[in-house]
Design a protein around this motif. Structure first.
Motif, PDB file in Angstrom:
ATOM      1  N   CYS A  18      -6.608   7.053  11.401  1.00  0.00           N
ATOM      2  CA  CYS A  18      -6.943   6.367  10.138  1.00  0.00           C
ATOM      3  C   CYS A  18      -8.451   6.358   9.918  1.00  0.00           C
ATOM      4  CB  CYS A  18      -6.425   4.930  10.156  1.00  0.00           C
ATOM      5  SG  CYS A  18      -4.640   4.778   9.934  1.00  0.00           S
ATOM      6  N   ASP A  23      -9.520   5.682   6.325  1.00  0.00           N
ATOM      7  CA  ASP A  23      -8.609   4.573   6.031  1.00  0.00           C
ATOM      8  C   ASP A  23      -8.849   3.474   7.066  1.00  0.00           C
ATOM      9  OD1 ASP A  23      -6.570   2.815   5.563  1.00  0.00           O
ATOM     10  OD2 ASP A  23      -4.929   4.222   5.944  1.00  0.00           O
ATOM     11  N   GLY A  25      -8.676   0.063   5.914  1.00  0.00           N
ATOM     12  CA  GLY A  25      -8.241  -1.168   5.265  1.00  0.00           C
ATOM     13  C   GLY A  25      -9.264  -1.743   4.315  1.00  0.00           C
ATOM     14  N   SER A  30      -2.667   0.044   3.065  1.00  0.00           N
ATOM     15  CA  SER A  30      -3.000   1.274   3.767  1.00  0.00           C
ATOM     16  C   SER A  30      -2.256   1.267   5.090  1.00  0.00           C
ATOM     17  CB  SER A  30      -4.515   1.364   4.005  1.00  0.00           C
ATOM     18  OG  SER A  30      -4.919   0.388   4.951  1.00  0.00           O
ATOM     19  N   TRP A  32      -3.620   1.622   7.965  1.00  0.00           N
ATOM     20  CA  TRP A  32      -4.395   0.785   8.886  1.00  0.00           C
ATOM     21  C   TRP A  32      -3.919  -0.667   8.818  1.00  0.00           C
ATOM     22  CZ3 TRP A  32      -8.756   1.274  12.185  1.00  0.00           C
ATOM     23  CH2 TRP A  32      -9.385   0.084  12.519  1.00  0.00           C
ATOM     24  N   GLU A  33      -3.741  -1.160   7.598  1.00  0.00           N
ATOM     25  CA  GLU A  33      -3.377  -2.567   7.441  1.00  0.00           C
ATOM     26  C   GLU A  33      -1.936  -2.847   7.838  1.00  0.00           C
ATOM     27  OE1 GLU A  33      -4.425  -3.573   3.477  1.00  0.00           O
ATOM     28  OE2 GLU A  33      -6.571  -3.568   3.888  1.00  0.00           O
ATOM     29  N   THR A 310       5.301   6.474   1.609  1.00  0.00           N
ATOM     30  CA  THR A 310       4.007   7.041   1.234  1.00  0.00           C
ATOM     31  C   THR A 310       4.028   8.561   1.270  1.00  0.00           C
ATOM     32  OG1 THR A 310       2.945   5.071   2.185  1.00  0.00           O
ATOM     33  CG2 THR A 310       1.532   6.955   1.712  1.00  0.00           C
ATOM     34  N   ARG A 593      -4.506  12.513   3.674  1.00  0.00           N
ATOM     35  CA  ARG A 593      -3.661  11.319   3.845  1.00  0.00           C
ATOM     36  C   ARG A 593      -2.249  11.723   4.251  1.00  0.00           C
ATOM     37  NH1 ARG A 593      -3.037   7.176  -0.496  1.00  0.00           N
ATOM     38  NH2 ARG A 593      -2.267   5.984   1.271  1.00  0.00           N
ATOM     39  N   TYR A 597      -0.225  10.529   7.600  1.00  0.00           N
ATOM     40  CA  TYR A 597       1.071   9.846   7.642  1.00  0.00           C
ATOM     41  C   TYR A 597       2.118  10.680   8.376  1.00  0.00           C
ATOM     42  CZ  TYR A 597      -0.359   5.982   4.665  1.00  0.00           C
ATOM     43  OH  TYR A 597      -0.958   4.840   4.175  1.00  0.00           O
TER      44      TYR A 597
END
Length: 610
Positions: A18, A23, A25, A30, A32-33, A310, A593, A597
């Motif tokens: 991330c 990424d 947050g 996201s 990360w979060e 996502t 991204r 993922y």
């Protein structure tokens, strides 16, 4: 079932990925979060750094007055087998192993300054530090800037609020475990960490309380009310910590020795002896590691759902803005033709009613053309005075004997010529509408948005074709008007001849040949004929315009373009597919991204977490 090491290691790997892709947050949802984290929160001088160093068993954090931690430090601890040497690695300096922890401290300072400068400002971009040691448990902690109440010299006035907002952005997330550090020699009611934790986690289910500096409390006092949960109850047990003294720090006392000294303190303490097995930095690390592993196991299903959702959204977005184009000329030509076909579909939808705009063409024929025809100056052209003038001029030196045929023809020709203006205006109005529909169709063709050069080429080719159609249409409608002049409808005038003149003098048919009534009769006859022609042109002009402009636009708008493109070289084709840099950047961001993922999904699939 996955081990604690594999689950925490899984989150560590995803966190590092991330950060590499930007990424970390703080802005919307996201990956990360979505990951469970342990955030270390405390006021300045609460002993936060000392707690982290005790957990690690190494002296490695920058020290000093004021705000020392100015960027989040993601501290990932990896337990290694006994006998292996300890070392540290930074994500921003991969494959560089640091066994000298004084060098680790310097690297943290240098990397902080690289983003924030030598100022005392803060940044939310995290530093990732991995420590491999047999003296740690598998655990990840995020060290956040210490909460403060006053800005010091060299800091912005908003620094107090900025730090709180940064810390809050971490701890308010439902996946964040809060490690609230409070000094025992201050009233717990005034603890910055507890105050913030109470706001974001009022039930206390995500908060672990840590009480430091127990050995520095005034004689005759203790912190049992806090440690036993009477002063402020949390759903997890409070843990007391005894940090190294400043003298120990100055003497560089070994952290492992400091751990032993801490353990002895609790074992021999008359106040805390009964809690000794639940006190100390070693117990705190094990407690957090076990809890973090439990939370990770609970959260993985929702993390997988977020990842899959996502991935679908990112793939859909890539499909919408277009995937990368192959570099060979065949693929480039195919792409250009596909873009043209997509544009052509949208353009035809506008004309045929699937999209708005085509109805404006009918408006030209139903409103604009009839209104223009009504405004033609036939009243002036066929006025008594002008009829007399035209007829007389047509007769010349020899007045007409029966009917002024030349006068009739001149009056009719002059009247019919007026139709050219409205006819040409209809051609131009439809041309303007078609150009507007081309512009709208290009803007609405999603596939074209990524290729500004191709958009311009298609617009230019379509405009060139429309101009040719317009020229042909103008020639056609002018021919229609001229045809009405070149051959008059004889039957119309024969019927007039058979009708008796109601105003004529029966005793002398030639007596009023040059009277006003005679010329009025001529004007009325011409006007009746012109009305008949007007009705004819009102129907034939739209047919000609549609045939020459609208029909051709639907059939062959880009035919010339196709012919030219087919003869172009690879370099020229590539230039046509030159994309908008902003769109290329967006596609690159989406692709990164998507890679993140997908790799996270693969990481989770590789761990038997159930």
């Amino acid at each position: 079932m996955a081990t604690m090491e594999s689950l925490i290691g899984l989150v560590n790997r995803i966190q590092r990925a991330c950060t590499v892709l930007g990424d970390y947050g703080g802005e919307g949802m996201s990956l990360w979060e979505a990951l469970p984290t342990v955030a270390v929160v405390g006021g300045q001088s609460s002993g936060k750094s000392s707690v982290l160093e005790s957990v690690v068993g190494r002296d490695f954090l920058p020290r000093g007055s004021g705000i020392v931690t100015r960027r989040p430090l993601v501290l990932q601890l990896h337990k290694t087998d006994g006998g292996q040497s300890e070392y540290a690695e930074f994500l921003h300096a991969p494959r560089k192993r640091l066994s000298d922890f004084a060098a680790v401290r310097k690297e943290i300072q240098d990397e902080t300054d690289r983003i924030t400068g030598k100022s005392k400002q803060i940044s939310n971009i995290p530093i990732h530090l991995s420590i491999y040691s047999p003296n740690v448990v598998n655990l990840t902690l995020i060290d956040l800037p210490g909460l403060t109440k006053v800005a010091v010299e060299g800091q912005q006035e908003t620094i107090v609020e900025d730090i709180e907002n940064m810390v809050r952005s971490y701890v308010e997330k439902p996946n964040c475990i809060i490690l609230a550090i409070s000094p025992a020699n201050q009233d717990i009611a005034t603890s910055d960490a507890i105050k913030l934790a109470r706001e974001v986690d009022p039930s206390g289910e995500r908060t672990f309380g840590v009480l430091t500096k127990l050995d520095l409390m005034d004689k005759g006092t203790n912190a049992l009310d806090v440690l036993e949960g009477r002063a402020y109850r949390l759903q997890h047990p409070w843990v007391g910590i005894v940090n190294r003294s400043q003298a120990d720090i100055n003497k560089n006392v070994d952290m492992i020795a400091a751990r032993r000294k801490e353990h002895e303190y609790f074992e021999t303490s008359p106040e805390y002896g009964h809690l000794a097995h639940k006190m100390g930095s070693v117990y705190l690390a094990k407690l957090l590691s076990k809890h973090l592993e439990t939370v990770i196991r609970q959260r993985i299903p929702s993390i997988i759902a977020l990842i899959n959702k996502t991935i679908d959204e990112l793939n859909a977005e890539l499909d919408r803005i277009g995937r990368p184009i192959a570099v060979d000329s065949g693929a480039q030509l195919y792409t250009i033709l596909e873009m043209c076909r997509a544009f052509d579909r949208v353009f035809k939808e506008h004309l045929e009613g699937g999209r708005p705009g085509g109805d404006r063409i009918y408006g030209v024929f139903d409103h604009q053309l009839p209104a223009a025809l009504k405004k033609l100056p036939f009243d002036r052209h066929l006025s008594l005075k002008n009829v007399q003038k035209v007829v007389s001029e047509a007769d010349g030196y020899q007045p007409h004997l029966i009917a002024p045929e030349q006068g009739y023809r001149r009056l009719i020709d002059g009247s019919i010529s007026y139709f050219k203006g409205p006819a040409e205006a209809s051609v131009d109005a439809v041309h303007f509408i078609l150009k507007e529909l081309v512009r709208k169709s290009i803007a609405e063709t999603e596939e074209l948005k990524r290729f500004p050069t191709l958009q311009s080429d298609i617009a230019a080719a379509a405009t060139e074709s429309l101009e040719k159609f317009r020229d042909e249409s103008r020639k056609t409608i002018l021919r229609l008007v001229d045809m009405e002049s070149s051959y008059l409808t004889v039957e119309f005038f024969r019927k007039l001849h058979l009708e008796p003149e109601k105003t004529s003098n029966p005793s002398g048919p030639n007596m009023d040949r040059y009277s006003d009534n005679h010329f009025r009769r001529i004007g009325a006859n011409v006007n009746a004929y012109i009305n008949m022609v007007c009705d004819t042109l009102k129907n034939s002009i739209p047919k000609a315009v549609v045939y020459c402009q609208v029909r051709e636009a639907k059939r062959s708008l880009l035919n010339q373009f196709y012919a030219h493109v087919g003869r172009r070289e690879k370099k020229q084709l590539g230039a046509m597919l030159d994309e908008d840099p902003a769109l290329m950047e967006r596609r690159s961001t989406i692709a990164k991204r998507l890679e993140l993922y997908k790799s996270a999904r693969d990481e989770i699939d590789s761990v038997a977490w159930k």
